[in-house]
Design a protein around this motif. Structure first.
Motif, PDB file in Angstrom:
ATOM      1  N   ALA A 192     -34.675  -9.524  32.992  1.00 54.13           N
ATOM      2  CA  ALA A 192     -34.901  -8.657  31.828  1.00 54.13           C
ATOM      3  C   ALA A 192     -33.605  -7.987  31.374  1.00 54.13           C
ATOM      4  N   LYS A 193     -32.635  -7.942  32.237  1.00 54.55           N
ATOM      5  CA  LYS A 193     -31.340  -7.331  31.908  1.00 54.55           C
ATOM      6  C   LYS A 193     -30.688  -8.006  30.703  1.00 54.55           C
ATOM      7  N   PHE A 194     -31.019  -9.300  30.503  1.00 54.81           N
ATOM      8  CA  PHE A 194     -30.376 -10.053  29.425  1.00 54.81           C
ATOM      9  C   PHE A 194     -31.370 -10.469  28.344  1.00 54.81           C
ATOM     10  N   ASP A 195     -32.459  -9.707  28.222  1.00 52.65           N
ATOM     11  CA  ASP A 195     -33.481 -10.021  27.226  1.00 52.65           C
ATOM     12  C   ASP A 195     -32.959  -9.973  25.791  1.00 52.65           C
ATOM     13  N   ASP A 196     -31.889  -9.218  25.576  1.00 52.13           N
ATOM     14  CA  ASP A 196     -31.390  -9.080  24.209  1.00 52.13           C
ATOM     15  C   ASP A 196     -30.471 -10.235  23.808  1.00 52.13           C
ATOM     16  N   ILE A 197     -30.239 -11.174  24.709  1.00 55.49           N
ATOM     17  CA  ILE A 197     -29.440 -12.359  24.368  1.00 55.49           C
ATOM     18  C   ILE A 197     -30.409 -13.521  24.175  1.00 55.49           C
ATOM     19  N   ARG A 198     -30.705 -13.843  22.944  1.00 52.74           N
ATOM     20  CA  ARG A 198     -31.691 -14.880  22.664  1.00 52.74           C
ATOM     21  C   ARG A 198     -31.183 -15.944  21.697  1.00 52.74           C
ATOM     22  N   THR A 199     -30.007 -15.728  21.104  1.00 55.05           N
ATOM     23  CA  THR A 199     -29.427 -16.722  20.206  1.00 55.05           C
ATOM     24  C   THR A 199     -28.010 -17.044  20.657  1.00 55.05           C
ATOM     25  N   TYR A 200     -27.501 -18.167  20.176  1.00 53.14           N
ATOM     26  CA  TYR A 200     -26.146 -18.561  20.585  1.00 53.14           C
ATOM     27  C   TYR A 200     -25.095 -17.565  20.094  1.00 53.14           C
ATOM     28  N   LYS A 201     -25.348 -16.922  18.958  1.00 53.03           N
ATOM     29  CA  LYS A 201     -24.392 -15.938  18.453  1.00 53.03           C
ATOM     30  C   LYS A 201     -24.343 -14.708  19.353  1.00 53.03           C
ATOM     31  N   GLU A 202     -25.516 -14.276  19.835  1.00 52.92           N
ATOM     32  CA  GLU A 202     -25.567 -13.131  20.756  1.00 52.92           C
ATOM     33  C   GLU A 202     -24.910 -13.484  22.084  1.00 52.92           C
ATOM     34  N   LEU A 203     -25.098 -14.714  22.540  1.00 52.68           N
ATOM     35  CA  LEU A 203     -24.457 -15.160  23.777  1.00 52.68           C
ATOM     36  C   LEU A 203     -22.943 -15.208  23.605  1.00 52.68           C
ATOM     37  N   TYR A 204     -22.510 -15.758  22.492  1.00 52.45           N
ATOM     38  CA  TYR A 204     -21.060 -15.847  22.244  1.00 52.45           C
ATOM     39  C   TYR A 204     -20.433 -14.455  22.213  1.00 52.45           C
ATOM     40  N   TRP A 246     -28.076 -22.694  22.443  1.00 52.15           N
ATOM     41  CA  TRP A 246     -27.049 -22.254  23.392  1.00 52.15           C
ATOM     42  C   TRP A 246     -25.839 -23.183  23.434  1.00 52.15           C
ATOM     43  N   GLU A 247     -26.060 -24.474  23.175  1.00 54.20           N
ATOM     44  CA  GLU A 247     -24.967 -25.444  23.274  1.00 54.20           C
ATOM     45  C   GLU A 247     -23.841 -25.148  22.280  1.00 54.20           C
ATOM     46  N   LYS A 248     -24.174 -24.489  21.154  1.00 59.91           N
ATOM     47  CA  LYS A 248     -23.129 -24.127  20.192  1.00 59.91           C
ATOM     48  C   LYS A 248     -22.184 -23.086  20.794  1.00 59.91           C
ATOM     49  N   ALA A 249     -22.755 -22.147  21.541  1.00 60.46           N
ATOM     50  CA  ALA A 249     -21.911 -21.140  22.210  1.00 60.46           C
ATOM     51  C   ALA A 249     -21.035 -21.792  23.273  1.00 60.46           C
ATOM     52  N   ILE A 250     -21.613 -22.697  24.050  1.00 61.37           N
ATOM     53  CA  ILE A 250     -20.862 -23.389  25.106  1.00 61.37           C
ATOM     54  C   ILE A 250     -19.686 -24.132  24.506  1.00 61.37           C
TER      55      ILE A 250
END
Length: 406
Positions: free
Chosen positions: A60-72, A97-101
């Protein structure tokens, strides 16, 4: 934590290469623990904590990361000087997610490791985006040899311990609770329901859940049997298990189950022509404990489970495995690795000369010089007969990684 050295060593060997390391496998097979072990390895070998970015997307600590832009954005703001090691657990929970990678590789000096619990992780879109730039490390539940190590078992009473292994399976956490049947049943049931719900039903928006569950039961009950969508459809319809089913829907569901890693398919090959046959492959369950929770622990067919264990062990060792047809005969496994090939029959027992003849007939009908092997449940044995067929016990096979070369 007991280190699963084979997998950890593969990560270590690929450290600081240009490739993205992709760890795949059924849920709870140990991927998350492997990633944590690798993080510990990095720290123990001079990598600073600030140069490791570890995210478990089931927390739940990373619930706010749900799109590749948020991950990036999350990763980019934490990039330090020098090389950064990015460890992403269950990354398929992030949209695109692959776009962020891909961007991490372009924009920063990074070494990337990701895990995922379904084959959509390596979909055609990802393969295109990362073409030639990733290594897949396939992770399986514990082998029998690992199961003995995790339980601190000695090498005596192997048959008793093997039956326990067939019953409970090789998901690592089982070794902590196997003395409590109620906990085991609850744990396996929870895992099975999570796989089916998250990785199959929710992922594919399946409506006919009853049909899906009956297909899973059919596969679990027919390990080692040739299967087609038409066979399943005919069985379900003739026994009025479902109102109506068609082979196209069943084909789609079978594909979804493969992608969730709850089952593996072995395709059928004509040994003489080397042609891959489109129908009548075999399906094996990723873990015998999961199979037993599907059908009930009182319905344990040791012969079927023995074949399942042999198949999974061959996959663990990196072989490409098909089933074989030679004339009217069937060969359980055609095993390939580079230029090396083995033909293997799995037999629960060889009680008399007639059974030996039946098992050998399929092998002797093959007219090439590759090694032919029968793996049989029973005490240690390893012998080659006058026809050149090698018979070994399941323990000879499972406890020696080089057993096929003997």
């Amino acid at each position: 934590m007991i280190i699963r050295e084979k997998y950890l060593n593969r990560l270590i060997a690929s450290k600081d290469t240009e490739f993205i390391k992709v760890i795949t496998g059924v849920r709870r097979s140990g991927k998350s623990t492997l990633l944590i072990m690798y993080k510990d390895y990095l720290l123990a070998n001079g990598v600073k904590e600030e140069n490791i970015i570890y995210i478990n997307f089931e927390s739940a600590k990373f619930d706010d990361i749900r799109t590749y832009k948020e991950l990036y954005e999350y990763v980019a703001t934490r990039i330090q000087k020098n090389k950064v090691y990015i460890l992403l657990d269950e990354v398929q929970n992030v949209e695109a997610w692959e776009k962020a990678i891909n961007s991490f590789n372009v924009d920063f000096d990074v070494d990337i490791y990701i895990t995922g619990s379904n084959a959509y992780l390596l979909s055609s879109e990802l393969s295109t985006l990362l073409s030639g730039r990733y290594i897949e490390i396939k992770m399986y539940p514990l082998s029998f040899k690992e199961y003995l190590k995790f339980n601190n078992y000695q090498s005596d009473n192997l048959e008793e311990k093997f039956i326990e292994y067939l019953k409970y399976g090789g998901l690592p956490a089982i070794t902590l609770i196997k003395d409590n049947d109620e906990l085991v049943l609850s744990y396996l049931n929870d895992i099975y329901n999570t796989i089916v719900k998250k990785d199959v039903i929710d992922r594919n928006s399946i409506k006919d859940i009853a049909l899906l569950e009956n297909i899973i039961k059919y596969l679990s009950n027919n390990i080692g049997s040739s299967i087609s969508s038409n066979k399943i459809s005919d069985y379900l319809n003739s026994n009025k298990i479902v109102e109506k089913s068609n082979h196209q829907t069943i084909d789609n569901y079978l594909n979804m189950l493969e992608k969730s890693y709850i089952v593996y398919k072995a395709d059928r090959t004509d040994i003489k022509s080397k042609a891959l046959l489109k129908t009548l492959g075999k399906y094996y369950i990723s873990d015998t404990g999961i199979r037993n929770i599907i059908l009930g622990f009182r319905n344990i067919n040791e012969g079927h489970l023995l074949e399942n264990v042999v198949y999974l062990e061959l996959l663990r060792r990196g072989y490409r495995v098909n089933i074989g047809k030679t004339g009217e005969y069937e060969v359980d496994f055609i095993v390939n690795q580079g230029s090396v090939r083995y033909y293997i029959q799995s037999a629960f027992a060889l009680p008399d000369a007639e059974k030996v003849r039946q098992e050998k007939m399929s092998l002797l009908n093959i007219d090439d010089s590759f090694k032919k092997i029968i793996v049989v449940k029973g005490p240690a044995m390893l012998k080659r007969d006058e026809d050149g067929v090698v018979t070994m016990s399941i323990f000879d096979f499972l406890l020696n990684e080089n057993s096929l070369e003997l």
